[in-house]
Scaffold this motif. Structure first.
Motif, PDB file in Angstrom:
ATOM      1  N   LEU A  14     -23.546 -18.890  -9.084  1.00 53.50           N
ATOM      2  CA  LEU A  14     -23.707 -17.668  -9.882  1.00 53.50           C
ATOM      3  C   LEU A  14     -22.552 -17.495 -10.858  1.00 53.50           C
ATOM      4  CD1 LEU A  14     -25.500 -15.233 -10.497  1.00 53.50           C
ATOM      5  CD2 LEU A  14     -24.211 -13.961  -8.775  1.00 53.50           C
ATOM      6  N   LEU A  15     -21.374 -17.976 -10.527  1.00 54.96           N
ATOM      7  CA  LEU A  15     -20.237 -17.892 -11.446  1.00 54.96           C
ATOM      8  C   LEU A  15     -20.508 -18.616 -12.763  1.00 54.96           C
ATOM      9  CD1 LEU A  15     -17.170 -18.278  -9.085  1.00 54.96           C
ATOM     10  CD2 LEU A  15     -17.587 -16.383 -10.672  1.00 54.96           C
ATOM     11  N   GLN A  16     -21.475 -19.512 -12.776  1.00 57.44           N
ATOM     12  CA  GLN A  16     -21.819 -20.250 -13.993  1.00 57.44           C
ATOM     13  C   GLN A  16     -22.797 -19.486 -14.891  1.00 57.44           C
ATOM     14  OE1 GLN A  16     -19.917 -22.954 -14.356  1.00 57.44           O
ATOM     15  NE2 GLN A  16     -19.175 -22.341 -12.341  1.00 57.44           N
ATOM     16  N   TYR A  17     -23.248 -18.316 -14.452  1.00 53.61           N
ATOM     17  CA  TYR A  17     -24.179 -17.491 -15.234  1.00 53.61           C
ATOM     18  C   TYR A  17     -23.574 -17.206 -16.604  1.00 53.61           C
ATOM     19  CZ  TYR A  17     -26.875 -13.374 -16.648  1.00 53.61           C
ATOM     20  OH  TYR A  17     -27.655 -12.476 -17.342  1.00 53.61           O
ATOM     21  N   GLU A  18     -24.325 -17.463 -17.656  1.00 48.98           N
ATOM     22  CA  GLU A  18     -23.798 -17.349 -19.006  1.00 48.98           C
ATOM     23  C   GLU A  18     -24.080 -16.008 -19.667  1.00 48.98           C
ATOM     24  OE1 GLU A  18     -24.793 -20.716 -21.390  1.00 48.98           O
ATOM     25  OE2 GLU A  18     -24.041 -22.126 -19.896  1.00 48.98           O
ATOM     26  N   GLY A  19     -24.729 -15.088 -18.985  1.00 46.30           N
ATOM     27  CA  GLY A  19     -25.053 -13.802 -19.582  1.00 46.30           C
ATOM     28  C   GLY A  19     -23.869 -12.864 -19.686  1.00 46.30           C
ATOM     29  N   ALA A  20     -22.776 -13.165 -18.984  1.00 50.51           N
ATOM     30  CA  ALA A  20     -21.591 -12.299 -18.998  1.00 50.51           C
ATOM     31  C   ALA A  20     -20.444 -13.063 -18.355  1.00 50.51           C
ATOM     32  CB  ALA A  20     -21.853 -11.018 -18.223  1.00 50.51           C
ATOM     33  N   TYR A  21     -19.226 -12.602 -18.637  1.00 48.57           N
ATOM     34  CA  TYR A  21     -18.076 -13.179 -17.958  1.00 48.57           C
ATOM     35  C   TYR A  21     -18.005 -12.563 -16.563  1.00 48.57           C
ATOM     36  CZ  TYR A  21     -13.495 -14.216 -16.352  1.00 48.57           C
ATOM     37  OH  TYR A  21     -12.471 -14.648 -15.573  1.00 48.57           O
ATOM     38  N   LEU A  22     -17.969 -13.388 -15.545  1.00 49.08           N
ATOM     39  CA  LEU A  22     -17.937 -12.908 -14.166  1.00 49.08           C
ATOM     40  C   LEU A  22     -16.670 -13.395 -13.470  1.00 49.08           C
ATOM     41  CD1 LEU A  22     -21.607 -13.795 -13.158  1.00 49.08           C
ATOM     42  CD2 LEU A  22     -20.744 -11.597 -13.987  1.00 49.08           C
ATOM     43  N   THR A  23     -16.045 -12.503 -12.730  1.00 51.50           N
ATOM     44  CA  THR A  23     -14.895 -12.902 -11.923  1.00 51.50           C
ATOM     45  C   THR A  23     -15.373 -13.211 -10.504  1.00 51.50           C
ATOM     46  OG1 THR A  23     -14.410 -10.643 -11.217  1.00 51.50           O
ATOM     47  CG2 THR A  23     -13.318 -11.419 -13.247  1.00 51.50           C
ATOM     48  N   GLU A  24     -14.546 -13.929  -9.773  1.00 53.08           N
ATOM     49  CA  GLU A  24     -14.903 -14.267  -8.394  1.00 53.08           C
ATOM     50  C   GLU A  24     -15.052 -13.014  -7.534  1.00 53.08           C
ATOM     51  OE1 GLU A  24     -12.597 -17.354  -6.541  1.00 53.08           O
ATOM     52  OE2 GLU A  24     -12.630 -18.574  -8.374  1.00 53.08           O
ATOM     53  N   VAL A  25     -14.195 -12.009  -7.739  1.00 54.44           N
ATOM     54  CA  VAL A  25     -14.294 -10.803  -6.906  1.00 54.44           C
ATOM     55  C   VAL A  25     -15.569 -10.031  -7.211  1.00 54.44           C
ATOM     56  CG1 VAL A  25     -11.824 -10.553  -6.478  1.00 54.44           C
ATOM     57  CG2 VAL A  25     -12.830  -9.383  -8.414  1.00 54.44           C
ATOM     58  N   PHE A  26     -16.010 -10.041  -8.467  1.00 55.79           N
ATOM     59  CA  PHE A  26     -17.257  -9.361  -8.801  1.00 55.79           C
ATOM     60  C   PHE A  26     -18.446 -10.087  -8.170  1.00 55.79           C
ATOM     61  CE2 PHE A  26     -20.955  -8.520 -11.484  1.00 55.79           C
ATOM     62  CZ  PHE A  26     -20.987  -7.136 -11.433  1.00 55.79           C
ATOM     63  N   VAL A  27     -18.465 -11.401  -8.276  1.00 55.38           N
ATOM     64  CA  VAL A  27     -19.560 -12.181  -7.685  1.00 55.38           C
ATOM     65  C   VAL A  27     -19.575 -12.002  -6.171  1.00 55.38           C
ATOM     66  CG1 VAL A  27     -20.408 -14.532  -7.266  1.00 55.38           C
ATOM     67  CG2 VAL A  27     -19.752 -13.827  -9.580  1.00 55.38           C
ATOM     68  N   ARG A  28     -18.408 -11.948  -5.569  1.00 54.15           N
ATOM     69  CA  ARG A  28     -18.345 -11.706  -4.116  1.00 54.15           C
ATOM     70  C   ARG A  28     -19.010 -10.375  -3.780  1.00 54.15           C
ATOM     71  NH1 ARG A  28     -12.521 -11.762  -2.157  1.00 54.15           N
ATOM     72  NH2 ARG A  28     -12.682 -12.716  -4.119  1.00 54.15           N
ATOM     73  N   ARG A  29     -18.757  -9.335  -4.595  1.00 57.78           N
ATOM     74  CA  ARG A  29     -19.386  -8.025  -4.371  1.00 57.78           C
ATOM     75  C   ARG A  29     -20.898  -8.105  -4.528  1.00 57.78           C
ATOM     76  NH1 ARG A  29     -19.089  -4.440  -1.560  1.00 57.78           N
ATOM     77  NH2 ARG A  29     -19.890  -2.884  -2.995  1.00 57.78           N
ATOM     78  N   VAL A  30     -21.362  -8.880  -5.498  1.00 61.31           N
ATOM     79  CA  VAL A  30     -22.810  -9.059  -5.665  1.00 61.31           C
ATOM     80  C   VAL A  30     -23.397  -9.594  -4.362  1.00 61.31           C
ATOM     81  CG1 VAL A  30     -24.620 -10.353  -6.869  1.00 61.31           C
ATOM     82  CG2 VAL A  30     -22.686  -9.399  -8.175  1.00 61.31           C
TER      83      VAL A  30
END
Length: 139
Positions: A14-30
């Motif tokens: 999911l960190l490779q998603y190109e629709g937005a800049y994502l941080t690891e902590v945000f992806v963890r929350r997802v």
């Protein structure tokens, strides 16, 4: 995104998603908030994520994203949450050659934009009523 072809997405994928800049902590929350299967996101959860990210100005998207930001599950976000998420954004900016941004300045700007009913925290109602929810949730 599905690098291993299993029909599911890991946090790293999911960190490779190109629709937005994502941080690891945000992806963890997802992944903490969405339904997962053996720690991976299915297509339905991915669609919920993409729709929220691409339509941040809608009330359902704001509610989805607010739920991710409300890490203490108290119905509001404040100084702690803004610092928690933005320090990682700040570090990524610095790593990419941008000048450091003061997290307190960002917090003050967010509060100035939203103008919450209570000056100590921001609720989902504050964000929706502010008419700048899309901008705030993009930070």
């Amino acid at each position: 995104l599905d690098m291993d072809g299993n029909g599911m997405l890991s946090q790293q994928e999911l960190l490779q998603y190109e629709g937005a800049y994502l941080t690891e902590v945000f992806v963890r929350r997802v992944f903490e908030e969405c339904q997962t299967y053996d720690g991976e996101m299915d297509f339905n959860s991915f669609l919920d994520f993409v729709i929220a990210m691409e339509h941040r100005g809608t009330k359902p998207a704001m509610q989805y994203l607010f739920r991710l930001l409300d890490i203490r599950k108290v119905g509001h976000i404040g100084n702690f949450e803004i610092h928690y998420f933005f320090k990682h954004v700040r570090q990524a900016l610095v790593d990419n050659g941008h000048p450091p941004v003061d997290v307190e300045d960002v917090k003050d700007e967010i509060f100035d934009m939203v103008r919450p009913e209570n000056p100590e925290f921001i609720t989902i109602d504050d964000i929706v009523q502010s008419n700048v929810g899309e901008t705030v949730l993009s930070i």
